[in-house]
Design an enzyme around this catalytic site. Structure first.
Site, PDB file in Angstrom:
ATOM      1  N   ASP A  59       0.874  -1.176   0.000  1.00  0.00           N
ATOM      2  CA  ASP A  59       0.000   0.000   0.000  1.00  0.00           C
ATOM      3  C   ASP A  59       0.908   1.222   0.000  1.00  0.00           C
ATOM      4  O   ASP A  59       1.579   1.508   0.996  1.00  0.00           O
ATOM      5  CB  ASP A  59      -0.894  -0.008   1.235  1.00  0.00           C
ATOM      6  CG  ASP A  59      -1.831   1.191   1.307  1.00  0.00           C
ATOM      7  OD1 ASP A  59      -1.707   2.108   0.468  1.00  0.00           O
ATOM      8  OD2 ASP A  59      -2.682   1.229   2.217  1.00  0.00           O
ATOM      9  N   VAL A  60       0.952   1.949  -1.118  1.00  0.00           N
ATOM     10  CA  VAL A  60       1.913   3.052  -1.228  1.00  0.00           C
ATOM     11  C   VAL A  60       1.610   4.205  -0.289  1.00  0.00           C
ATOM     12  O   VAL A  60       2.458   5.079  -0.087  1.00  0.00           O
ATOM     13  CB  VAL A  60       2.001   3.573  -2.676  1.00  0.00           C
ATOM     14  CG1 VAL A  60       2.494   2.490  -3.615  1.00  0.00           C
ATOM     15  CG2 VAL A  60       0.673   4.156  -3.145  1.00  0.00           C
ATOM     16  N   ASN A  86       3.089   4.784 -10.458  1.00  0.00           N
ATOM     17  CA  ASN A  86       1.872   4.614 -11.237  1.00  0.00           C
ATOM     18  C   ASN A  86       0.614   4.444 -10.394  1.00  0.00           C
ATOM     19  O   ASN A  86      -0.477   4.766 -10.854  1.00  0.00           O
ATOM     20  CB  ASN A  86       2.037   3.396 -12.153  1.00  0.00           C
ATOM     21  CG  ASN A  86       0.751   3.003 -12.818  1.00  0.00           C
ATOM     22  OD1 ASN A  86       0.238   3.711 -13.673  1.00  0.00           O
ATOM     23  ND2 ASN A  86       0.203   1.855 -12.436  1.00  0.00           N
ATOM     24  N   TYR A 154      -9.105  13.966  -7.616  1.00  0.00           N
ATOM     25  CA  TYR A 154      -8.190  13.407  -8.619  1.00  0.00           C
ATOM     26  C   TYR A 154      -7.451  14.528  -9.344  1.00  0.00           C
ATOM     27  O   TYR A 154      -6.221  14.489  -9.500  1.00  0.00           O
ATOM     28  CB  TYR A 154      -8.987  12.566  -9.612  1.00  0.00           C
ATOM     29  CG  TYR A 154      -8.127  11.804 -10.592  1.00  0.00           C
ATOM     30  CD1 TYR A 154      -7.506  10.615 -10.234  1.00  0.00           C
ATOM     31  CD2 TYR A 154      -7.938  12.277 -11.898  1.00  0.00           C
ATOM     32  CE1 TYR A 154      -6.722   9.912 -11.138  1.00  0.00           C
ATOM     33  CE2 TYR A 154      -7.160  11.584 -12.803  1.00  0.00           C
ATOM     34  CZ  TYR A 154      -6.546  10.399 -12.419  1.00  0.00           C
ATOM     35  OH  TYR A 154      -5.767   9.715 -13.322  1.00  0.00           O
ATOM     36  N   LYS A 158      -3.349  15.335  -9.295  1.00  0.00           N
ATOM     37  CA  LYS A 158      -2.560  15.232 -10.515  1.00  0.00           C
ATOM     38  C   LYS A 158      -1.861  16.551 -10.841  1.00  0.00           C
ATOM     39  O   LYS A 158      -0.738  16.554 -11.375  1.00  0.00           O
ATOM     40  CB  LYS A 158      -3.434  14.769 -11.689  1.00  0.00           C
ATOM     41  CG  LYS A 158      -3.902  13.324 -11.546  1.00  0.00           C
ATOM     42  CD  LYS A 158      -2.728  12.350 -11.369  1.00  0.00           C
ATOM     43  CE  LYS A 158      -3.171  10.908 -11.303  1.00  0.00           C
ATOM     44  NZ  LYS A 158      -2.034   9.960 -11.167  1.00  0.00           N
TER      45      LYS A 158
END
Length: 249
Positions: A59-60, A86, A154, A158
């Site tokens: 889990d990043v 990613n 999101y 980004k």
């Protein structure tokens, strides 16, 4: 060093763009480490590639799990030459004023903090190894340039990844660490494939959009990864040619 002696790690490697990147890098001869939250999809990716790969469920968003991932890479493979940041996710597509704080934080933790945590560990390895240096590729999005309706979490993350990319590119220079960002538009993946069935537009309409094979994204990542460290692609946009991204709405 040749690609056969170089080591890459891909996060979110179990599906979509991550899987496409793993397959393309493997074809180019890279030794691979695969990270993602679920072991089974990672093992499926490794089996599709047909090569022996290091699979580390991670889990990043968890600093301890990220540290364990890179310790495993160092202990098993001895070095790291490429990180493809990613792993990512979105929040429910609802008006901003209705978005739960928990959903906002979850997206920030994975898309932004997760990319930072992985980059931090990768940089520490790359600057201390012999020969030193390496490359980090961050998965941005065309949402790093323009939002879709009801995607505040999101889109904001980004846009922030772009700042992370620039900072890594600047601070990594003295350590021979290059950083790139790939901004992808409408790849036909489990996350973005819904575009071909119809998605909300800025004018309120629902419209089907063109998509592209994610393998093209994987090949672009492998191309950037194969550049000598004296050269860098800082930003690249790869998108379905007919998606409604360029233009006035």
């Amino acid at each position: 060093m040749t690609s056969e002696t170089k080591v890459a790690v891909v996060t979110g490697a179990g599906t979509g763009i991550g899987r496409a990147a793993v397959l393309a890098l493997h074809r180019a001869g890279w030794r691979m480490a695969l990270a993602g939250r679920r072991r089974e999809p990672l093992q499926e990716t490794a089996a599709m590639a047909g090569g022996e790969m290091l699979v580390v469920p991670t889990d990043v968003a968890d600093p301890d799990q990220v540290r364990a991932l890179f310790a495993s890479i160092g202990g098993t493979m001895g070095r790291l030459d490429l990180l493809f940041n990613n792993a990512g996710m979105g929040a429910p597509r609802i008006p901003m004023e209705d978005l739960a704080v928990e959903d906002w934080k979850r997206v920030v933790d994975v898309n932004l903090t997760g990319s930072f945590l992985c980059a931090r560990e990768a940089i520490a390895m790359m600057k201390s190894q012999t020969p030193k240096g390496g490359r980090i590729i961050n998965n941005g999005s065309v949402s790093a340039h323009a939002p879709r309706p009801d995607t505040v979490a999101y889109t904001a993350t980004k846009h922030a990844v772009t700042g992370l990319t620039k900072s890594i590119a600047l601070d990594g220079r003295k350590h021979d660490i290059a950083c790139s960002q790939i901004d992808i538009g409408n790849a036909d993946t489990p996350m973005a494939g819904r575009m071909k069935h119809g998605v909300p537009q800025a004018n309120g309409e629902i419209m089907a959009e063109a998509v592209m094979d994610p393998d093209h994204c994987g090949e672009m990542i492998a191309h950037i990864a194969g550049l000598p460290l004296e050269s860098n692609v800082l930003f690249v946009t790869i998108m379905a040619t007919k998606m409604p991204f360029v233009g006035r709405g």
